[in-house]
Design an enzyme around this catalytic site. Structure first.
Site, PDB file in Angstrom:
ATOM      1  N   GLU A 174       0.826  -1.227   0.000  1.00 51.13           N
ATOM      2  CA  GLU A 174       0.000   0.000   0.000  1.00 51.13           C
ATOM      3  C   GLU A 174       0.853   1.266   0.000  1.00 51.13           C
ATOM      4  O   GLU A 174       0.622   2.175   0.822  1.00 51.13           O
ATOM      5  CB  GLU A 174      -0.968  -0.011   1.185  1.00 51.13           C
ATOM      6  CG  GLU A 174      -2.016  -1.088   1.056  1.00 51.13           C
ATOM      7  CD  GLU A 174      -3.172  -0.964   2.051  1.00 51.13           C
ATOM      8  OE1 GLU A 174      -3.088  -0.175   3.001  1.00 51.13           O
ATOM      9  OE2 GLU A 174      -4.171  -1.682   1.855  1.00 51.13           O
ATOM     10  N   GLU A 293      -5.600  -8.197  -0.639  1.00 53.14           N
ATOM     11  CA  GLU A 293      -6.335  -7.914   0.609  1.00 53.14           C
ATOM     12  C   GLU A 293      -7.780  -7.661   0.223  1.00 53.14           C
ATOM     13  O   GLU A 293      -8.063  -6.703  -0.520  1.00 53.14           O
ATOM     14  CB  GLU A 293      -5.766  -6.691   1.341  1.00 53.14           C
ATOM     15  CG  GLU A 293      -4.441  -6.946   2.011  1.00 53.14           C
ATOM     16  CD  GLU A 293      -3.970  -5.788   2.886  1.00 53.14           C
ATOM     17  OE1 GLU A 293      -4.823  -5.093   3.472  1.00 53.14           O
ATOM     18  OE2 GLU A 293      -2.745  -5.597   2.957  1.00 53.14           O
TER      19      GLU A 293
HETATM   20  O1  AHR Z   1      -5.520  -5.766   6.822  1.00 49.76           O
HETATM   21  C1  AHR Z   1      -5.348  -4.654   7.652  1.00 49.76           C
HETATM   22  C2  AHR Z   1      -4.562  -3.537   6.973  1.00 49.76           C
HETATM   23  O2  AHR Z   1      -5.308  -3.054   5.894  1.00 49.76           O
HETATM   24  C3  AHR Z   1      -3.248  -3.924   6.343  1.00 49.76           C
HETATM   25  O3  AHR Z   1      -2.204  -3.911   7.241  1.00 49.76           O
HETATM   26  C4  AHR Z   1      -3.057  -2.851   5.312  1.00 49.76           C
HETATM   27  O4  AHR Z   1      -2.308  -3.286   4.207  1.00 49.76           O
HETATM   28  C5  AHR Z   1      -4.465  -2.444   4.948  1.00 49.76           C
HETATM   29  O5  AHR Z   1      -4.633  -1.072   4.989  1.00 49.76           O
END
Ligand code: AHR
Length: 507
Positions: A174, A293
């Site tokens: 990210e 994610e």
């Molecule tokens: O999954 C929780 C968080 O969400 C992770 O650490 C990050 O990559 C995202 O913002």
């Protein structure tokens, strides 16, 4: 009220072969994920390495393929060397991402040992937040090289003579997000990712590399970020990542049930951007999506909780992001899985974020039980029943109006097939109308050479869509057989109640 939902399951409408990496997971050093989650040496079920065997059993049942590690935001401040070598000499460090203390009692070796027990593949992220190419190369050499070097001797001394052989690598996490340690603009990140990728490939040409895409479709830089990053890295990487989290806001369940549309548009926009970069470069290479994610996450609750942290408070394994999921959340997760399958030609890797205790399908209590959250069921069923090839299943069932997406299909479905039969996954997104599904199976019958028969049916639904599994009532919600399912004259029929998700195996 009940609406008609009609369609056909035709094996000729193939989207792609099914890559098992679509059923990946994500484990971050965050909250009680590792410590007091997967690793609790004093727990009655702990094995000789301190891992909870009740959790191992549930992770195996969940059916996760590749597991991304060690973060997440955590990785952008992580020194991987802190997690190797004798445990009593490992440093305690501040984890700036989650305002916690990291004891480093679990690191690369312990995590790989745990993966060997759960039967999943390791996917590693390198720190491109506070670190650079050199440290990524050190890690890759330590992990994947079989040549006799100082690094590989160190690895052998730490218990692994043979390389770990990690195939998939994320180039940071990210990096578009202002909250990220070492956050930078697309141009800076693209250059860093490109030179790091080139170096990593010089060391090990067989690895697959993921460049950071956007951490959400609503990020102000979305689209431009992907284009710029891929202009720098197109020749060097195989994947661009997508991250998306969804939640019910202001009790608007109907809008929340349209989350699959958002995910579909996200994927399609990223694919279009990647293909645009390819077109400008006049090359046929196709960049794949790593949706590494995705989940339901009640981020608002976390935002409220985090402001109450005192600056001098750096707890070890605090309770963070411990969302309790209900039936509605499970139906949305089921629909997100359908959406990923529908895009299996370009989404070749995906990771449910996360796995244990932290926005997770599996919960644990220290010294106590482990249990399945509602979201466990659609994931485990899809992973177990999904067969070799994905086929689209268009359903005519009308639409409902969504503020963000216009007219949204009420019923959404996809199927997978193999030589023995087919598996159907279908969701009713309506909060007001049940759906009477009739699916023509004549093309499937022709392909199989016989009338398909019902082998398994599973329904996720509850009169109370906010019902959940908890420590006190861990089996309140589960998947149940579908009462009225049947196949007659090559037509599969059954009722999908409001807010429900179903999986059906036909053989
Ligand atoms: O999954 C929780 C968080 O969400 C992770 O650490 C990050 O990559 C995202 O913002």
């Amino acid at each position: 009220m009940t609406i008609d939902a009609t369609g056909s399951l035709d094996p000729r409408r193939e989207i792609a072969d099914l890559g098992r990496r679509l059923f990946g997971g994500f484990v971050e050093h965050l909250g009680r994920h590792i410590y007091d989650g997967i690793h609790e040496p004093t727990h009655p079920s702990a094995d000789a390495d301190g891992f909870r065997t009740d959790v191992i059993d549930l992770v195996r049942e969940l059916g996760v393929s590749t597991i991304r590690y060690p973060g997440g935001n955590f990785v952008s401040g992580y020194r991987w060397e802190d997690g190797i070598g004798p445990r009593d000499q490992r440093p305690r460090r501040l984890d700036l991402a989650w305002h916690a203390t990291e004891t480093n009692q679990v690191g690369l070796h312990e995590f790989q040992d745990w993966l060997d027990k759960v039967g999943s593949e390791l996917m590693l992220a390198v720190n491109l937040g506070t670190r650079d190419t050199a440290e990524a190369l050190d890690l890759l050499e330590y992990v994947n090289t079989s040549v006799d070097t100082a690094r590989t001797r160190e690895r052998a001394a730490n218990g692994r003579a043979r390389p770990f052989g990690v195939r998939m690598w994320c180039l940071g996490n990210e990096m578009d997000g202002p909250w990220q340690l070492g956050h930078r603009d697309a141009d800076d990140y693209g250059k860093l990712a490109s030179r790091t990728a080139k170096g990593m490939r010089q060391l090990d040409p067989s690895i697959e590399l993921v460049a950071c895409g956007s951490s959400g479709r609503t990020m102000p830089t979305f689209g431009a970020w992907e284009r710029t990053v891929l202009e720098h890295t197109f020749d060097d990487v195989d994947f661009i990542s997508c991250h998306a989290y969804y939640q019910e806001t202001d009790g608007d369940a109907q809008e929340f049930l349209a989350s699959g549309v958002d995910m579909a548009r996200f994927i399609e926009s990223v694919v279009a951007t990647a293909d645009h970069v390819a077109a400008v470069r006049k090359i046929d290479k196709r960049i794949m999506v790593s949706f590494d994610e995705w989940n339901v996450w009640y981020m608002d609750r976390w935002a409220e909780q985090s402001v109450s942290y005192r600056p001098d408070e750096w707890p070890v394994a605090p309770r963070q992001l411990e969302d309790r999921y209900n039936v509605l959340d499970a139906v949305v997760v089921g629909d997100l899985l359908i959406t990923l399958l529908q895009h299996a030609d370009r989404v070749r890797s995906a990771s449910l974020a996360q796995l244990v205790n932290v926005i997770a399908p599996i919960m644990t209590e220290p010294g106590g039980p482990a249990w399945r959250q509602t979201t466990f069921f659609p994931f485990a069923l899809t992973s177990r029943l999904a067969a070799e090839r994905v086929v689209e299943v268009p359903i005519a069932a009308g639409t409902f109006p969504s503020e963000r997406f216009g007219d949204v299909a009420t019923v959404n479905a996809v199927a997978t097939i193999d030589d023995d039969g087919a598996s159907l996954f279908v969701v009713n997104r309506s909060t007001t109308e049940s759906a009477s599904l009739r699916l023509d199976l004549s093309a499937l019958a022709a392909a199989l050479g016989h009338e398909p028969a019902l082998a398994e049916t599973h329904l996720i639904h509850d009169e109370d869509r906010y019902a959940a599994n908890t420590l006190d009532d861990p089996e309140r919600v589960g998947a149940a057989p579908i009462d009225d399912a049947g196949v007659a004259a090559s037509v599969l029929s059954f009722t999908l109640p409001v807010v429900s998700w179903a999986a059906v195996r036909l053989t």
